[in-house]
Design a protein around this motif. Structure first.
Motif, PDB file in Angstrom:
ATOM      1  N   GLY A   1       0.875  -1.342   0.066  1.00 58.92           N
ATOM      2  CA  GLY A   1      -0.022  -0.155  -0.135  1.00 58.92           C
ATOM      3  C   GLY A   1       0.382   1.457   0.303  1.00 58.92           C
ATOM      4  N   VAL A   2       1.825   1.451   0.387  1.00 59.90           N
ATOM      5  CA  VAL A   2       2.422   1.936   0.606  1.00 59.90           C
ATOM      6  C   VAL A   2       4.000   2.896  -0.762  1.00 59.90           C
ATOM      7  N   ASP A   3       4.524   1.302  -1.291  1.00 65.34           N
ATOM      8  CA  ASP A   3       4.113   1.013  -2.468  1.00 65.34           C
ATOM      9  C   ASP A   3       3.417   2.267  -3.986  1.00 65.34           C
TER      10      ASP A   3
ATOM     11  N   ALA B   1      -5.258   7.662  -3.166  1.00 65.44           N
ATOM     12  CA  ALA B   1      -4.333   6.758  -3.223  1.00 65.44           C
ATOM     13  C   ALA B   1      -4.501   6.171  -1.519  1.00 65.44           C
ATOM     14  N   THR B   2      -5.277   5.700  -1.217  1.00 65.70           N
ATOM     15  CA  THR B   2      -5.892   5.436  -0.459  1.00 65.70           C
ATOM     16  C   THR B   2      -5.410   3.262  -0.807  1.00 65.70           C
ATOM     17  N   CYS B   3      -4.783   3.348   0.682  1.00 65.42           N
ATOM     18  CA  CYS B   3      -4.518   2.077   0.407  1.00 65.42           C
ATOM     19  C   CYS B   3      -5.810   0.678   0.331  1.00 65.42           C
ATOM     20  N   PRO B   4      -5.852  -0.506  -0.519  1.00 65.34           N
ATOM     21  CA  PRO B   4      -6.597  -1.391  -0.765  1.00 65.34           C
ATOM     22  C   PRO B   4      -7.466  -1.489  -0.342  1.00 65.34           C
ATOM     23  N   LEU B   5      -5.888  -2.216   0.815  1.00 64.19           N
ATOM     24  CA  LEU B   5      -6.986  -2.761   2.325  1.00 64.19           C
ATOM     25  C   LEU B   5      -7.790  -1.908   2.988  1.00 64.19           C
TER      26      LEU B   5
END
Length: 313
Positions: free
Chosen positions: A19-21, A99-103
């Motif tokens: 997610g950060v990547d 850019a919200t992390c999909p999780l």
């Protein structure tokens, strides 16, 4: 005088998660596509080194959408935002990239589903954390009750215990969250939870790795930011797992090596928003004080990757 020996035990996995990547790549790709500046609402991830690196490439970080001028793209951080933020961007005609992390997005959808089914939601998380603000902002005010501890779970008072669900922040301590969920399930047997834990794979893996090395280290250093939830949890997990001398450091320059005392084994890990270059920086600094031997302890391999938004493909 010869330098004293020190074995550095590297926990693996450590550092950047998928997610950060993805979030960092979104900012970099937006700058490449649209040109600088690209605005980012809040820190893209909780790490000053990463933020400063993106600033140098043309990113401008702001606290609120009102600070973004018309006609320029804006990126929403990996932690997620309340629904009101993209709605405000749409109202102004701003181009935005999420850019919200999909999780984290998965937890957002869980909250919406529970609300649509008439359930009140208990969210396990830390008050004021951007991810918690973003998740609670997916449903109307008052639809979510926030609990931070077992004591909160024992005291929470839902409107209808028969119509209750829980969700969690993705970066919590696995053990703490398990205890809170157990308290909720004991008090409210009908409470509905996620089919799979909301705590993300990267948080879980990094905590398992720290649990593995901590009992065999004289000190543990977690490289990460003081506002990084997952980094702070790693310090707590290390301390509970048998290494009382567990500390959080942002950069090698922050370390007072004399404070470590006489140590033979130093565990090192990094939070999910800390790049590997900062780990290498700390190891390089350690070599100025010790004769260093590196030992890496890997508990699993990570192969997760997330796609960029379609606007950037």
């Amino acid at each position: 005088m010869p330098l004293p020996p020190l074995t550095i035990v590297l926990a693996s996995p450590r550092g950047f998660c998928a997610g950060v990547d993805r979030a960092i790549l979104i900012v970099e790709a937006a700058i490449a596509k649209y040109g600088a500046p690209v605005y980012v609402r809040h820190e893209i991830v909780h790490n000053r080194f990463v933020v400063d690196s993106l600033k140098a490439k043309g990113a401008i970080f702001v606290d609120e959408l009102a600070e973004v001028p018309d006609g320029v793209p804006v990126v929403f951080s990996a932690h997620g935002v309340p629904k009101s933020v993209p709605a405000a961007a749409d109202a102004r005609g701003l181009d935005y990239l999420d850019a919200t992390c999909p999780l984290v997005t998965k937890v957002h959808r869980e909250a919406e589903l529970h609300h649509d089914m008439g359930r009140q939601i208990v969210m396990i998380g830390h008050k004021g954390h951007p991810e918690v603000i973003g998740t609670m902002g997916q449903v109307p005010d008052g639809a979510v009750l926030l609990v931070e501890s077992v004591a909160d779970a024992e005291a929470v008072n839902p409107a209808d215990p028969a119509k209750l669900a829980y969700i969690t922040q993705t970066t919590l301590s696995v053990d703490d969250t398990t205890a809170i969920v157990e308290a909720l399930r004991r008090r409210f047997p009908d409470i509905v939870g996620p089919r799979k834990d909301d705590i993300c794979y990267a948080t879980t893996n990094r905590q398992i790795a720290v649990k593995t090395i901590a009992p065999h280290c004289d000190a543990v250093m977690v490289i990460g930011a003081p506002n990084s939830s997952n980094s702070k949890r790693l310090v707590e997990v290390a301390a509970r797992s048998g290494c009382a001398h567990s500390i959080l450091v942002q950069r090698a320059d922050d370390i007072v090596w004399d404070d470590l005392g006489r140590i033979a084994r130093l565990g090192i890990t990094a939070g999910a928003s800390a790049p590997e270059v900062l780990v290498e920086e700390v190891i390089s600094a350690a070599r100025q004080h010790f004769t260093v031997i590196i030992e890496e302890v890997k508990v699993t391999d990570e192969t997760v990757a997330f796609k960029l938004p379609p606007q950037l493909l």
